[in-house]
Design a protein around this motif. Sequence first.
Motif, PDB file in Angstrom:
ATOM      1  N   ARG A 117       5.989  10.632   4.056  1.00  0.00           N
ATOM      2  CA  ARG A 117       4.780  10.166   4.018  1.00  0.00           C
ATOM      3  C   ARG A 117       4.844   9.797   2.437  1.00  0.00           C
ATOM      4  NH1 ARG A 117       3.565  15.908   5.490  1.00  0.00           N
ATOM      5  NH2 ARG A 117       5.506  16.050   4.602  1.00  0.00           N
ATOM      6  N   ARG A 118       5.999  10.192   1.658  1.00  0.00           N
ATOM      7  CA  ARG A 118       6.062   9.560   0.522  1.00  0.00           C
ATOM      8  C   ARG A 118       7.146   9.501  -0.350  1.00  0.00           C
ATOM      9  NH1 ARG A 118       1.686   9.644  -3.709  1.00  0.00           N
ATOM     10  NH2 ARG A 118       3.186   9.734  -5.381  1.00  0.00           N
ATOM     11  N   PRO A 119       8.139   8.350   0.568  1.00  0.00           N
ATOM     12  CA  PRO A 119       9.500   8.404   0.637  1.00  0.00           C
ATOM     13  C   PRO A 119       9.667   7.967  -0.736  1.00  0.00           C
ATOM     14  CG  PRO A 119       8.690   5.928   1.481  1.00  0.00           C
ATOM     15  CD  PRO A 119       7.660   7.495   1.354  1.00  0.00           C
ATOM     16  N   LYS A 120      11.523   8.410  -0.918  1.00  0.00           N
ATOM     17  CA  LYS A 120      11.661   7.696  -2.497  1.00  0.00           C
ATOM     18  C   LYS A 120      12.430   6.026  -2.577  1.00  0.00           C
ATOM     19  CE  LYS A 120      14.386  12.621  -2.815  1.00  0.00           C
ATOM     20  NZ  LYS A 120      15.076  13.198  -3.193  1.00  0.00           N
ATOM     21  N   ARG A 121      12.818   6.458  -1.052  1.00  0.00           N
ATOM     22  CA  ARG A 121      13.033   4.611  -1.222  1.00  0.00           C
ATOM     23  C   ARG A 121      12.800   3.999   0.192  1.00  0.00           C
ATOM     24  NH1 ARG A 121      14.302   5.288  -5.372  1.00  0.00           N
ATOM     25  NH2 ARG A 121      16.235   5.344  -7.194  1.00  0.00           N
TER      26      ARG A 121
END
Length: 253
Positions: A117-121
Amino acid sequence: MSTDATRAEICAVACSDTWRDAGEVLAHAVGTIPAVSARLAKLTHSPDLVLTDGECFLMSDPPPLGGNAAAGGTVESWAPFRSVFDILSTGRRRSMMGASQLDAYGNQNISAIGDWRRPKRQLIGVRGAPGNTVNHRVDYWVPAHSPRVFVERVDVVSGVGNDRARAHRGPSLRFHELGVVVTDLAVLDYGADGRLKVRSLHPGVSADEVARQTGFALDVSSAGTTRLPGREELRLIREVIDPRGLRDGEVRA
């Protein structure tokens, strides 16, 4: 066998061996080493393998790596993009893909790192991985074996692993087949329990090194040594398939 082979050439031959006995199927090879391997297979042990020029032409004699049909080779036929889905659904296709993450059961992630939902990459997305793993055999190529790739749990399931395929009810995964994983350190395959294990270590690589670079326990009890390329294989790789040496840019020395 030749003892002057580079690690990249050993990997290319290991990948080439995955195409043995594939028959007349369309080869989907993602990455430099897989592309070298499919061409090598076509020119040696698997002449029925169907290759493209990376675009829409089917090649009976493949062009050198990095070039399309205009750069050489022999055009046999053509397959527009819309036809690939028909070929895929009949199972007359086989894939060697990459993986940003792989777990012990072969679940593959090429979509995102971190919480989806809020990926780092953000990566390339699941692309064709679900359809590939549902419809035909899939092998994986990992150019840098590390615990960042081989993880306990993938962040997003792009390609379906053995545990999920076995737990699925219904016929939709009846063609699911994971082959091997070739890395710059070893060749891995799957045990009867569906977990990855070490089939062979590349020359000069120890079991301890592979264990350190893997984020889960690996069975190395039956590991052999990856074979070296033959002289004719090396000639084809160096003079015909990849005279520009692109393979050495993908695999560390």
